[in-house]
Scaffold this motif. Structure first.
Motif, PDB file in Angstrom:
ATOM      1  N   LEU A   1       0.860  -1.113   0.027  1.00 12.89           N
ATOM      2  CA  LEU A   1       0.095  -0.067  -0.133  1.00 12.89           C
ATOM      3  C   LEU A   1       0.871   1.254   0.052  1.00 12.89           C
ATOM      4  N   ALA A   2       2.072   1.006   0.836  1.00  8.63           N
ATOM      5  CA  ALA A   2       2.904   2.475   0.512  1.00  8.63           C
ATOM      6  C   ALA A   2       3.555   2.747  -0.714  1.00  8.63           C
ATOM      7  N   MET A   3       3.818   1.578  -1.417  1.00  7.98           N
ATOM      8  CA  MET A   3       4.562   1.703  -2.641  1.00  7.98           C
ATOM      9  C   MET A   3       3.339   2.268  -3.540  1.00  7.98           C
ATOM     10  N   ILE A   4       2.334   1.636  -3.603  1.00 11.05           N
ATOM     11  CA  ILE A   4       1.170   2.263  -4.392  1.00 11.05           C
ATOM     12  C   ILE A   4       0.978   3.680  -4.252  1.00 11.05           C
ATOM     13  N   GLY A   5       0.967   4.210  -2.895  1.00 10.61           N
ATOM     14  CA  GLY A   5       0.612   5.481  -2.578  1.00 10.61           C
ATOM     15  C   GLY A   5       2.038   6.258  -3.110  1.00 10.61           C
ATOM     16  N   LEU A   6       3.355   5.807  -3.042  1.00 10.06           N
ATOM     17  CA  LEU A   6       4.077   6.700  -3.600  1.00 10.06           C
ATOM     18  C   LEU A   6       4.255   6.616  -5.024  1.00 10.06           C
ATOM     19  N   ARG A   7       3.749   5.713  -5.680  1.00  7.93           N
ATOM     20  CA  ARG A   7       3.717   5.841  -7.165  1.00  7.93           C
ATOM     21  C   ARG A   7       2.721   6.986  -7.542  1.00  7.93           C
ATOM     22  N   ASP A   8       1.344   6.727  -6.762  1.00  9.53           N
ATOM     23  CA  ASP A   8       0.549   7.582  -7.111  1.00  9.53           C
ATOM     24  C   ASP A   8       0.891   9.193  -6.844  1.00  9.53           C
ATOM     25  N   LEU A   9       1.660   9.342  -5.876  1.00 12.75           N
ATOM     26  CA  LEU A   9       2.110  10.556  -5.725  1.00 12.75           C
ATOM     27  C   LEU A   9       3.122  11.197  -6.562  1.00 12.75           C
ATOM     28  N   ARG A  10       3.979  10.206  -7.155  1.00 14.75           N
ATOM     29  CA  ARG A  10       4.801  10.635  -8.262  1.00 14.75           C
ATOM     30  C   ARG A  10       4.169  10.731  -9.701  1.00 14.75           C
ATOM     31  N   HIS A  11       3.398   9.797 -10.078  1.00 18.01           N
ATOM     32  CA  HIS A  11       2.904   9.510 -11.423  1.00 18.01           C
ATOM     33  C   HIS A  11       1.410   9.777 -11.421  1.00 18.01           C
ATOM     34  N   GLY A  12       0.801  10.024 -10.335  1.00 19.30           N
ATOM     35  CA  GLY A  12      -0.730  10.035 -10.413  1.00 19.30           C
ATOM     36  C   GLY A  12      -1.396   8.664 -10.386  1.00 19.30           C
ATOM     37  N   PRO A  13      -2.699   8.702  -9.877  1.00 19.01           N
ATOM     38  CA  PRO A  13      -3.384   7.332  -9.626  1.00 19.01           C
ATOM     39  C   PRO A  13      -3.407   6.490 -11.052  1.00 19.01           C
ATOM     40  N   SER A  14      -3.214   5.251 -10.877  1.00 19.24           N
ATOM     41  CA  SER A  14      -3.199   4.442 -12.231  1.00 19.24           C
ATOM     42  C   SER A  14      -4.776   3.987 -12.498  1.00 19.24           C
ATOM     43  N   ARG A  15      -5.079   3.818 -13.626  1.00 15.25           N
ATOM     44  CA  ARG A  15      -6.189   3.373 -14.074  1.00 15.25           C
ATOM     45  C   ARG A  15      -6.441   1.943 -14.761  1.00 15.25           C
ATOM     46  N   GLY A  16      -7.227   1.335 -14.700  1.00 11.26           N
ATOM     47  CA  GLY A  16      -7.435   0.126 -15.528  1.00 11.26           C
ATOM     48  C   GLY A  16      -7.507  -1.214 -14.715  1.00 11.26           C
ATOM     49  N   HIS A  17      -6.942  -2.335 -15.296  1.00 11.22           N
ATOM     50  CA  HIS A  17      -7.225  -3.574 -14.947  1.00 11.22           C
ATOM     51  C   HIS A  17      -7.185  -3.769 -13.390  1.00 11.22           C
ATOM     52  N   ALA A  18      -5.797  -3.249 -13.150  1.00 11.41           N
ATOM     53  CA  ALA A  18      -5.337  -3.595 -11.634  1.00 11.41           C
ATOM     54  C   ALA A  18      -6.292  -3.049 -10.501  1.00 11.41           C
ATOM     55  N   SER A  19      -6.650  -1.930 -10.764  1.00  6.81           N
ATOM     56  CA  SER A  19      -7.535  -1.144  -9.762  1.00  6.81           C
ATOM     57  C   SER A  19      -8.860  -1.700  -9.832  1.00  6.81           C
ATOM     58  N   SER A  20      -9.402  -2.258 -10.808  1.00  5.19           N
ATOM     59  CA  SER A  20     -10.819  -2.896 -10.956  1.00  5.19           C
ATOM     60  C   SER A  20     -10.762  -4.195 -10.096  1.00  5.19           C
ATOM     61  N   ASN A  21      -9.739  -4.918 -10.096  1.00  2.00           N
ATOM     62  CA  ASN A  21      -9.825  -6.150  -9.320  1.00  2.00           C
ATOM     63  C   ASN A  21      -9.581  -5.904  -7.705  1.00  2.00           C
ATOM     64  N   LEU A  22      -9.571  -4.888  -7.296  1.00  3.56           N
ATOM     65  CA  LEU A  22      -9.150  -4.494  -5.841  1.00  3.56           C
ATOM     66  C   LEU A  22     -10.637  -4.713  -5.291  1.00  3.56           C
ATOM     67  N   GLN A  23     -11.713  -4.686  -5.911  1.00  3.98           N
ATOM     68  CA  GLN A  23     -13.068  -4.940  -5.432  1.00  3.98           C
ATOM     69  C   GLN A  23     -13.435  -6.417  -5.710  1.00  3.98           C
ATOM     70  N   ASP A  24     -13.020  -7.306  -6.306  1.00  2.00           N
ATOM     71  CA  ASP A  24     -13.224  -8.645  -6.822  1.00  2.00           C
ATOM     72  C   ASP A  24     -13.147  -9.520  -5.549  1.00  2.00           C
ATOM     73  N   PRO A  25     -14.019  -9.976  -4.975  1.00  2.00           N
ATOM     74  CA  PRO A  25     -14.193 -10.693  -3.541  1.00  2.00           C
ATOM     75  C   PRO A  25     -13.757 -12.450  -4.079  1.00  2.00           C
ATOM     76  N   THR A  26     -14.041 -12.977  -5.271  1.00  2.00           N
ATOM     77  CA  THR A  26     -13.436 -14.242  -5.607  1.00  2.00           C
ATOM     78  C   THR A  26     -12.134 -14.509  -5.370  1.00  2.00           C
ATOM     79  N   GLN A  27     -11.860 -15.856  -5.544  1.00  5.88           N
ATOM     80  CA  GLN A  27     -10.572 -16.442  -5.396  1.00  5.88           C
ATOM     81  C   GLN A  27      -9.666 -16.145  -6.485  1.00  5.88           C
ATOM     82  N   GLU A  28     -10.193 -16.149  -7.563  1.00  2.00           N
ATOM     83  CA  GLU A  28      -9.797 -15.842  -8.867  1.00  2.00           C
ATOM     84  C   GLU A  28      -9.144 -14.445  -8.886  1.00  2.00           C
ATOM     85  N   GLY A  29      -9.928 -13.480  -8.390  1.00  2.00           N
ATOM     86  CA  GLY A  29      -9.594 -11.936  -8.005  1.00  2.00           C
ATOM     87  C   GLY A  29      -8.337 -11.826  -7.178  1.00  2.00           C
ATOM     88  N   ALA A  30      -8.452 -12.744  -5.926  1.00  2.00           N
ATOM     89  CA  ALA A  30      -7.080 -12.695  -5.153  1.00  2.00           C
ATOM     90  C   ALA A  30      -5.971 -13.048  -5.945  1.00  2.00           C
TER      91      ALA A  30
END
Length: 84
Positions: free
Chosen positions: A37-66
């Motif tokens: 989470l800290a590394m993601i926060g640092l990346r977002d501070l430096r380059h702006g929030p990411s968009r796309g596939h990785a962020s959409s999976n954060l809400q997926d509760p399935t085993q495949e999503g994990a």
């Protein structure tokens, strides 16, 4: 390689979203989760929030999503450590 030892106490009412997230993680995996989470926060501070596939999976509760989240996190960590 040097390292830091950091002890973090998070008051219950201060960051409820963070506590809820960490509450779903095994005790021994919490430090790694905070590092990710800290590394993601640092990346977002430096380059702006990411968009796309990785962020959409954060809400997926399935085993495949994990598995997808773990793969995405590993990719992010690899890319971030290459930039250090």
């Amino acid at each position: 390689m040097s390292s830091l030892r950091i002890v973090v106490k998070i008051p219950t009412g201060t960051y409820p979203e963070l506590l809820a997230d960490l509450g779903t993680v095994a005790t021994r995996a919490r430090a790694e989760r905070l590092r990710v989470l800290a590394m993601i926060g640092l990346r977002d501070l430096r380059h702006g929030p990411s968009r796309g596939h990785a962020s959409s999976n954060l809400q997926d509760p399935t085993q495949e999503g994990a598995a997808d989240r773990k793969k995405s996190a590993n990719t992010i960590i690899r890319k971030l450590t290459q930039g250090l």
